[in-house]
Write a protein that holds these residues in place. Structure first.
Motif, PDB file in Angstrom:
ATOM      1  N   ILE A  88      -5.302  -0.030  -3.234  1.00 42.41           N
ATOM      2  CA  ILE A  88      -5.681   0.729  -2.036  1.00 42.41           C
ATOM      3  C   ILE A  88      -4.817   1.989  -1.944  1.00 42.41           C
ATOM      4  CG2 ILE A  88      -5.684   0.685   0.511  1.00 42.41           C
ATOM      5  CD1 ILE A  88      -6.485  -2.288   0.314  1.00 42.41           C
TER       6      ILE A  88
ATOM      7  N   VAL B 221       0.835  -1.198   0.000  1.00 37.27           N
ATOM      8  CA  VAL B 221       0.000   0.000   0.000  1.00 37.27           C
ATOM      9  C   VAL B 221       0.874   1.254   0.000  1.00 37.27           C
ATOM     10  CG1 VAL B 221      -1.799   1.278   1.197  1.00 37.27           C
ATOM     11  CG2 VAL B 221      -1.821  -1.204   1.255  1.00 37.27           C
ATOM     12  N   ALA B 222       1.864   1.267   0.881  1.00 40.41           N
ATOM     13  CA  ALA B 222       2.705   2.456   1.002  1.00 40.41           C
ATOM     14  C   ALA B 222       3.388   2.784  -0.328  1.00 40.41           C
ATOM     15  CB  ALA B 222       3.747   2.250   2.098  1.00 40.41           C
TER      16      ALA B 222
ATOM     17  N   GLN C  52     -13.355   1.420   1.431  1.00 39.00           N
ATOM     18  CA  GLN C  52     -14.239   2.351   0.728  1.00 39.00           C
ATOM     19  C   GLN C  52     -13.480   3.065  -0.364  1.00 39.00           C
ATOM     20  OE1 GLN C  52     -17.228   2.164   1.325  1.00 39.00           O
ATOM     21  NE2 GLN C  52     -17.343   1.327   3.393  1.00 39.00           N
ATOM     22  N   PRO C  53     -13.870   3.026  -1.585  1.00 39.27           N
ATOM     23  CA  PRO C  53     -14.907   2.146  -2.117  1.00 39.27           C
ATOM     24  C   PRO C  53     -14.389   0.721  -2.252  1.00 39.27           C
ATOM     25  CG  PRO C  53     -13.855   3.368  -3.881  1.00 39.27           C
ATOM     26  CD  PRO C  53     -13.252   3.875  -2.605  1.00 39.27           C
TER      27      PRO C  53
ATOM     28  N   ARG D  41      -7.552  10.347  -3.099  1.00 38.86           N
ATOM     29  CA  ARG D  41      -8.258  11.081  -2.056  1.00 38.86           C
ATOM     30  C   ARG D  41      -7.430  12.261  -1.558  1.00 38.86           C
ATOM     31  NH1 ARG D  41     -10.235  10.480   2.859  1.00 38.86           N
ATOM     32  NH2 ARG D  41     -11.854  11.951   3.417  1.00 38.86           N
TER      33      ARG D  41
ATOM     34  N   VAL E 236      -6.194   4.572  -4.362  1.00 35.79           N
ATOM     35  CA  VAL E 236      -7.395   5.200  -3.820  1.00 35.79           C
ATOM     36  C   VAL E 236      -7.005   6.269  -2.797  1.00 35.79           C
ATOM     37  CG1 VAL E 236      -9.457   4.825  -2.405  1.00 35.79           C
ATOM     38  CG2 VAL E 236      -8.878   3.205  -4.231  1.00 35.79           C
ATOM     39  N   ARG E 237      -6.065   5.916  -1.957  1.00 39.93           N
ATOM     40  CA  ARG E 237      -5.633   6.869  -0.930  1.00 39.93           C
ATOM     41  C   ARG E 237      -4.994   8.112  -1.570  1.00 39.93           C
ATOM     42  NH1 ARG E 237      -5.613   7.374   4.058  1.00 39.93           N
ATOM     43  NH2 ARG E 237      -4.389   9.154   4.753  1.00 39.93           N
TER      44      ARG E 237
END
Lengths: 341, 341
Positions: free
Chosen positions: B257, B224-225, B289-290, B264, B260-261
DNA sequence: GTGAAAGCGCTAACAA
DNA sequence: TTGTTAGCGCTTTCAC
């Protein structure tokens, strides 16, 4: 598939005795050219010392078991890394066993411990009953527990104060302006469930508590899926009671992610309509939207401490770590901080 | 701590020979009352057969190693569960070792395999080079690989077609109306990175491809990072080039993910401003989410197949599973479906 | 059906 | 310093 090379064959090849061969490879008191000859022979033959032979002779496997309730929980994965980091340099491997939350399978793991297949066990059980403690104390191998303290039973334990950790979350939410809180817990007959429940009950009963508590909803498990389901039940109950909940304290990050999801499914915004906090400070909690405010319980540190305690019990470490307790620490992120009021 | 009970002591207690005792407990050809007497003696003494003794004699450890690049990746955790589910009923334990993505530590794991500490190894390497294959083929114990097919080298492999899986994601995004796509990959010198890159390149070069490709951004890792960081770099590049990206295909759920982050953090909405797809169909991807549209690679099924292949190699299973390939399957969820246009 | 004995691969105690 | 030998706990031949 050429059959395995034994020490005996290395000895024959080097033209020396079995004992000298063993000494040259591992032990002490071998002359330089003995070491030289044996090394050469071993290398030519591709010799690998057989684990079972050494184990039987040395009565050590260099294996440590890490027994956890649910390896799917990122907390345990993080602990595993930490334990591995400490034990690996000492030549230990880790065997992971998932004991589930059923007492039966935990018992099976424990009773299979005395066959000497591991040198020790680090165990983080969800539930602890009398039979469990009896099995644990009867065990021949060193045991280190993570969770509820079993020191009274003579078992080394790494613990944390998750109860006051929940208190930290409650205080934070009230300070942030929340006036109607509820607690989403996992099963209360588990160690974390019981401790965290106590923490919540204590916090909302404190004289300085300036809000209303809508009580506790218990999820079937400490997982996201169980969290979604329980959060819906909680929110339904609140609606039925005419209560406008503005904060949910979740017993761990997975449950908190479930709460966020359930809120979203009902068109509620987090944190504006509903503030949410988690516990365990997992990486995934930091990455989801919104990032989870969470109480850190020092997962990595607890894993390290457990491993160091184990090393001490195995006589690998001169002195055991001083304290085996890790304090909770609140990490404030997006899920509990309203954009503007 | 009473010292361990051996078979010898059980024999003495029962007043029979060592051999009869062994036969009565495990083997065949013992009279009913011999079994009775020995059982009773064993129970009284709390006898547990010693693992090292059996291992040495039987040349079996009943341990299988599961060697993965990064146990922090939920895909491996899911595989571990699946493998455990298949092997556990056959009396096997699993040793997990995290080999990381460095060739050196993978080599260390492999070369320590011939000490007989495990009966077999299921390995899912990120990188495969010539030296790795050499070590793998030289190994004395049965090996099952998950990932790039090594069948040509005589190594049983469970594979999947992640390349066409990426194609599924690309087609889906274009069908959903996206006209400017980019690919966020992990390191391309890894097996999954290479395969998925090929899948993307093929998909966007296909005659029917009705959109524009802004190319590939490579993250440092499949985490993720790393995904957050790489996604920012990608979006920066697009802005600089005056391209309005409307979809990112990520090489796995963790990277997705991260996308997405990052979106955002820049005030972009997913999926309305930017559609995102992942791969691996992880539980966490379903819960964030989502919820992530993702290409399932049948993680659980692949783990089971690997375990079944291993059982067959160990002679525990009459016949090996028929096919060891799992096809990709697209799971459409929120991250790629625009609410309305 | 049962007992005696060999031996899996290794290390360490004892002799030389 | 080196060789010889016993034995860790177990299963399985081999005689009886």
């Amino acid at each position: 598939m050429s059959s395995r090379v034994t020490l005996h064959e290395v000895a024959k090849r080097a033209g020396v005795s079995l004992g000298s061969t063993s000494r040259a490879l591992h032990g002490t008191g071998a002359s330089p050219d003995m070491v030289e000859r044996v090394r050469a022979a071993a290398a030519e033959l591709g010799y690998r010392p057989n684990a079972a032979g050494r184990q039987l002779r040395l009565q050590r496997t260099h294996l440590i078991e890490f027994a956890v309730a649910d390896i799917g929980n990122p907390v345990y994965v993080e602990m595993l890394s930490a334990i591995h980091g400490v034990l690996s340099p000492h030549g230990y491997r880790i065997v992971v066993s998932s004991i589930g939350d059923a007492a039966a399978s935990a018992a099976r793991v424990l009773s299979s411990l005395d066959d000497g297949h591991v040198d020790g066990v680090i165990i983080s059980p969800l539930r602890v009953d009398a039979q469990f403690i009896e099995l644990l104390t009867a065990t021949q191998v060193p045991v280190v527990a993570i969770g509820r303290s079993l020191r009274a039973h003579g078992i080394e334990t790494v613990s944390t104060d998750s109860a006051s950790g929940i208190g930290l979350a409650v205080t934070h939410l009230v300070d942030a302006g929340c006036r109607s809180l509820a607690f989403l817990n996992g099963p209360t007959d588990t160690t974390p469930g019981e401790h965290r429940q106590r923490g919540y009950d204590t916090a909302v009963a404190a004289p300085g508590f300036q809000a209303a508590s809508f009580g506790t909803q218990v999820a079937d498990d400490f997982t996201v899926a169980a969290g979604v389901e329980a959060a819906h039940a909680l929110l339904d109950r609140a609606v039925a009671a005419g209560v406008r909940l503005d904060a949910v304290v979740a017993a761990n990050d997975l449950l908190a992610i479930g709460v966020v999801r359930a809120a979203r499914e009902r068109g509620l915004s987090v944190p504006d309509d509903l503030a949410v906090t988690g516990m365990d400070d997992t990486e995934i909690g930091r990455m989801v939207q919104p990032a989870l405010t969470s109480v850190s319980l020092g997962t990595t540190r607890r894993g390290q401490l457990a491993a160091e305690l184990m090393l001490a019990r195995l006589g690998e470490s001169p002195e055991p770590p001083q304290l085996a307790t890790v304090g909770p620490e609140l990490k404030v992120r997006e899920s509990s901080v309203r954009s503007e009021l």
